[in-house]
Design a protein around this motif. Structure first.
Motif, PDB file in Angstrom:
ATOM      1  N   GLN A 179       0.920  -1.593  -0.134  1.00 54.60           N
ATOM      2  CA  GLN A 179       0.382  -0.080   0.195  1.00 54.60           C
ATOM      3  C   GLN A 179       1.145   1.129  -0.177  1.00 54.60           C
ATOM      4  N   VAL A 180       0.470   2.350  -0.806  1.00 52.60           N
ATOM      5  CA  VAL A 180       1.174   4.262  -0.082  1.00 52.60           C
ATOM      6  C   VAL A 180       0.881   3.763   0.967  1.00 52.60           C
ATOM      7  N   ALA A 181       2.574   4.118   1.677  1.00 45.96           N
ATOM      8  CA  ALA A 181       2.366   5.134   2.856  1.00 45.96           C
ATOM      9  C   ALA A 181       3.181   6.455   2.785  1.00 45.96           C
ATOM     10  N   GLY A 182       2.915   6.570   1.421  1.00 57.83           N
ATOM     11  CA  GLY A 182       3.835   8.358   1.279  1.00 57.83           C
ATOM     12  C   GLY A 182       4.014   8.790   0.331  1.00 57.83           C
ATOM     13  N   ARG A 183       3.813   9.864  -0.219  1.00 56.03           N
ATOM     14  CA  ARG A 183       4.391  10.699  -1.601  1.00 56.03           C
ATOM     15  C   ARG A 183       5.715  11.572  -0.818  1.00 56.03           C
ATOM     16  N   ILE A 184       6.600  11.283  -2.431  1.00 52.32           N
ATOM     17  CA  ILE A 184       7.777  12.717  -2.502  1.00 52.32           C
ATOM     18  C   ILE A 184       7.788  13.206  -3.904  1.00 52.32           C
ATOM     19  N   SER A 185       7.938  14.372  -3.704  1.00 48.58           N
ATOM     20  CA  SER A 185       8.008  15.079  -5.340  1.00 48.58           C
ATOM     21  C   SER A 185       9.452  14.815  -5.817  1.00 48.58           C
ATOM     22  N   VAL A 186       9.712  15.003  -7.249  1.00 51.28           N
ATOM     23  CA  VAL A 186      10.725  14.051  -8.209  1.00 51.28           C
ATOM     24  C   VAL A 186      11.278  16.074  -8.561  1.00 51.28           C
ATOM     25  N   GLY A 187      11.717  15.568  -8.859  1.00 52.41           N
ATOM     26  CA  GLY A 187      12.884  16.974  -8.384  1.00 52.41           C
ATOM     27  C   GLY A 187      13.285  17.030 -10.080  1.00 52.41           C
ATOM     28  N   GLN A 188      13.575  18.028 -10.710  1.00 52.88           N
ATOM     29  CA  GLN A 188      14.294  18.559 -11.841  1.00 52.88           C
ATOM     30  C   GLN A 188      15.588  18.606 -11.942  1.00 52.88           C
ATOM     31  N   ALA A 189      16.246  18.667 -12.871  1.00 49.05           N
ATOM     32  CA  ALA A 189      17.858  19.629 -13.067  1.00 49.05           C
ATOM     33  C   ALA A 189      17.875  20.736 -12.326  1.00 49.05           C
ATOM     34  N   GLU A 190      16.557  22.021 -12.339  1.00 42.72           N
ATOM     35  CA  GLU A 190      16.223  22.784 -11.566  1.00 42.72           C
ATOM     36  C   GLU A 190      16.645  23.234 -10.374  1.00 42.72           C
ATOM     37  N   ASP A 191      16.050  21.407  -9.817  1.00 46.61           N
ATOM     38  CA  ASP A 191      16.430  22.298  -8.524  1.00 46.61           C
ATOM     39  C   ASP A 191      17.684  21.551  -7.822  1.00 46.61           C
ATOM     40  N   VAL A 192      18.791  20.548  -9.392  1.00 44.81           N
ATOM     41  CA  VAL A 192      19.870  20.617  -9.182  1.00 44.81           C
ATOM     42  C   VAL A 192      20.484  21.710  -8.909  1.00 44.81           C
ATOM     43  N   ASP A 193      20.629  22.467  -9.659  1.00 45.31           N
ATOM     44  CA  ASP A 193      21.042  23.831  -9.695  1.00 45.31           C
ATOM     45  C   ASP A 193      20.732  24.083  -8.385  1.00 45.31           C
ATOM     46  N   CYS A 194      19.819  24.440  -7.623  1.00 44.78           N
ATOM     47  CA  CYS A 194      19.321  25.830  -7.097  1.00 44.78           C
ATOM     48  C   CYS A 194      20.371  25.032  -6.152  1.00 44.78           C
ATOM     49  N   ALA A 195      20.200  23.280  -5.210  1.00 46.26           N
ATOM     50  CA  ALA A 195      20.970  22.956  -4.800  1.00 46.26           C
ATOM     51  C   ALA A 195      22.314  22.817  -4.597  1.00 46.26           C
ATOM     52  N   VAL A 196      23.302  23.100  -5.834  1.00 49.05           N
ATOM     53  CA  VAL A 196      24.599  23.285  -6.142  1.00 49.05           C
ATOM     54  C   VAL A 196      25.096  24.343  -5.660  1.00 49.05           C
ATOM     55  N   ALA A 197      23.918  25.548  -6.507  1.00 50.29           N
ATOM     56  CA  ALA A 197      24.770  27.063  -6.182  1.00 50.29           C
ATOM     57  C   ALA A 197      24.707  27.356  -4.421  1.00 50.29           C
ATOM     58  N   ALA A 198      23.743  26.779  -3.959  1.00 49.61           N
ATOM     59  CA  ALA A 198      23.794  27.671  -2.224  1.00 49.61           C
ATOM     60  C   ALA A 198      24.464  26.275  -1.733  1.00 49.61           C
ATOM     61  N   ALA A 199      25.485  24.959  -2.065  1.00 47.04           N
ATOM     62  CA  ALA A 199      26.345  24.529  -1.822  1.00 47.04           C
ATOM     63  C   ALA A 199      27.641  25.337  -2.114  1.00 47.04           C
ATOM     64  N   ARG A 200      27.990  25.884  -3.547  1.00 49.68           N
ATOM     65  CA  ARG A 200      29.128  26.087  -3.382  1.00 49.68           C
ATOM     66  C   ARG A 200      29.456  28.161  -2.647  1.00 49.68           C
ATOM     67  N   ARG A 201      28.167  28.891  -2.421  1.00 50.56           N
ATOM     68  CA  ARG A 201      28.237  29.530  -1.803  1.00 50.56           C
ATOM     69  C   ARG A 201      28.500  29.475  -0.090  1.00 50.56           C
ATOM     70  N   ALA A 202      28.018  28.515   0.061  1.00 50.48           N
ATOM     71  CA  ALA A 202      28.335  27.618   1.544  1.00 50.48           C
ATOM     72  C   ALA A 202      29.586  27.391   1.904  1.00 50.48           C
ATOM     73  N   PHE A 203      30.145  26.604   0.450  1.00 46.06           N
ATOM     74  CA  PHE A 203      31.748  25.849   0.374  1.00 46.06           C
ATOM     75  C   PHE A 203      33.057  27.485   0.447  1.00 46.06           C
ATOM     76  N   GLU A 204      32.173  28.608   0.497  1.00 50.07           N
ATOM     77  CA  GLU A 204      33.662  29.470   0.592  1.00 50.07           C
ATOM     78  C   GLU A 204      33.648  30.084   2.174  1.00 50.07           C
ATOM     79  N   THR A 205      32.825  29.548   2.717  1.00 51.08           N
ATOM     80  CA  THR A 205      33.414  30.547   4.440  1.00 51.08           C
ATOM     81  C   THR A 205      33.378  28.684   5.135  1.00 51.08           C
ATOM     82  N   PHE A 206      32.435  27.480   4.551  1.00 44.37           N
ATOM     83  CA  PHE A 206      32.485  26.513   5.946  1.00 44.37           C
ATOM     84  C   PHE A 206      34.149  25.991   5.640  1.00 44.37           C
ATOM     85  N   SER A 207      34.800  25.665   4.664  1.00 46.78           N
ATOM     86  CA  SER A 207      36.147  25.157   4.087  1.00 46.78           C
ATOM     87  C   SER A 207      36.751  25.568   4.556  1.00 46.78           C
ATOM     88  N   ARG A 208      36.501  26.499   4.906  1.00 44.93           N
ATOM     89  CA  ARG A 208      37.417  27.788   6.093  1.00 44.93           C
ATOM     90  C   ARG A 208      37.385  27.499   8.027  1.00 44.93           C
TER      91      ARG A 208
END
Length: 475
Positions: A31-60
């Motif tokens: 039986q269905v236990a839940g639902r998720i959204s299925v991401g797209q390349a555009e969602d990945v773009d947003c996440a990668v951009a956030a990760a790249r910005r954060a890397f500038e400070t977190f890496s140090r």
């Protein structure tokens, strides 16, 4: 009903760029236990951009800051232990006892080990006047499987976080609940915005976008060898580091001087853990040919003690994860029968009384040769094959006659004998006499079982680059 329809990006829960939902099926009930959204390349773009910005400070960030962060993550995780156990049981059918005693503790252990390693880790080494230093590699894309969904996330995130990487995670769409809860824990622990990002989706929509993204410096993938090849191809154009933990068909050699009854019985039982859905499962048991009849009797008796049932009950085996997986296992069991292997226990169809749910009869084949389909292909279900050998040399040859090389097992009465045989097994990890799991030891494979190592200090080096600064020591 779990509705996990948002992604965790840049420290916040956000809706997908394009609304498309996917049902998540409870394998015990179908039986269905839940639902998720299925991401797209555009969602990945947003996440990668956030990760790249954060890397500038977190890496140090300082070691002290990252130690404090790991402590916060472990505390937040501890508060949600039962939630995680429930999620693993629902999403992939792990028996409640296994979820609580193995799936969840393994994840917490990876964070504890990462903290311990970080506390004593020195990234800088002097070599004459040159300084060699280890630095975080950058943004890491992580693609994780459904069979140990929580463990496989933790063993990637913990070392990456410890060394100062930022990351984008895609949990398996088949078993995504624990991944979603993991993101909640990271948020509760106060992980800086953009350091950890999570997007739900499938391989073609999100996995391919992560592995091919020019803003991702490394992709760490765990899954099938087939899918791993696709990840490597997608990553090749941007020459990013590719770390893979892939399939296995691990040999378990029962040597002549082993305690035969105990070795065979333990090997059969070990194969059935997690319904056989472990890449390092001891799926090929090698026994002296003259004792094959004895091995069959022991295996049959062991299987009779294995209880299959609803993961909410006190059982050894729950269902396998999906109808796709159930059908694949049935096809391979039929191949074993058709190719002439001796069916010792189990077989086709569902266990008696379990008509609903993706339950498989725990199965043992004997008199198998290494050319049979069931000896060559990773079945990824509760199916053990037993092969006979005439000499120790032949046993080693059979053990290594596989495209895989993730794990191996050797059972011996004399430990020096076992050590000598273990040294000749072409696999990334070999367990002697069913030694317990060591989460500080490197985990990964030879050949088509992948490249690189996870767990312990070895994992730190996977997520780092080496820089040489010449003249550093000059006055």
């Amino acid at each position: 009903m779990r509705n996990y329809l948002e992604f965790y990006i840049d420290g916040a829960w956000v809706p997908p760029v394009q609304a498309r939902e996917l049902d998540v099926i409870n394998p015990a009930t179908e039986q269905v236990a839940g639902r998720i959204s299925v991401g797209q390349a555009e969602d990945v773009d947003c996440a990668v951009a956030a990760a790249r910005r954060a890397f500038e400070t977190f890496s140090r960030s300082s070691k002290a800051e990252r130690l404090e962060l790991l402590d916060a993550v472990m505390a937040a995780f501890e508060a949600r232990k039962q939630d995680f156990a429930d999620a693993v049981r629902e999403e992939m059918g792990a028996p409640a006892a296994l979820a609580a005693a193995a799936h969840v503790p393994l994840a917490t252990a990876h964070f504890a080990v990462a903290r311990q390693v970080l506390e004593h880790f020195n990234p800088d080494v002097s070599q004459g006047t040159t300084r060699l230093t280890k630095e975080p590699i950058g943004v890491v894309g992580m693609i994780t499987p459904w069979n140990w969904p929580l463990n496989q996330i933790a063993c990637k995130v913990a070392p990456a976080l410890a060394v100062g990487c930022t990351m984008v995670l895609k949990p398996s769409e088949v078993a995504p609940f624990s991944g979603h809860l993991f993101a909640e824990v990271m948020h509760a622990a106060g992980v800086p915005a953009g350091v950890f990002n999570m997007i739900h989706g499938d391989g073609p929509s999100v996995g391919a976008a992560i592995s091919s993204h020019p803003g991702v410096d490394m992709v760490s993938f765990t899954g099938s060898t087939r899918a791993g090849i696709d990840v490597a191809r997608n990553a090749a154009a941007t020459v990013k580091r590719v770390h893979q933990e892939l399939g296995g068909k691990s040999a378990n050699i029962i040597l002549e001087d082993a305690d035969f009854a105990a070795a065979v019985s333990q090997g059969v039982a070990a194969m059935m853990v997690n319904s056989g859905q472990s890449c390092n499962a001891p799926s090929r048991m090698l026994v002296p040919a003259a004792r094959m009849a004895e091995a069959k009797d022991i295996a049959r008796e062991t299987i009779e003690k294995q209880k299959v049932g609803a993961p909410t009950d006190e059982v050894n085996l729950g269902p396998v994860v999906s109808d796709v997986q159930w059908n694949r296992i049935q096809t391979l069991i039929k191949a074993g029968i058709d190719e002439g292997a001796t069916l010792v226990a189990g077989g086709l169809g569902k266990p008696e009384g379990l008509n609903q749910g993706y339950y498989v009869r725990p199965t043992v084949f004997a008199d198998v040769n290494n050319e049979m389909t069931v000896a060559r292909e990773e079945i990824f279900g509760p199916v053990l094959v037993m092969l006979g050998y005439d000499t120790e040399e032949q046993a080693i040859e059979i053990a290594n006659d596989t495209p895989y090389g993730l794990a191996g097992y050797v059972q011996a009465g004399d430990i020096d004998h076992g050590r000598a045989v273990a040294s000749r097994i072409r696999a990334g990890q070999v367990a002697l006499n069913y030694a317990p799991l060591d989460v500080t030891a490197p985990f990964g494979g030879y050949k088509q079982s992948g490249n690189g190592r996870e767990w312990g200090e070895n994992a730190f080096h996977e997520f780092m680059e080496t820089k040489a600064v010449l003249g550093y020591g000059n006055a």
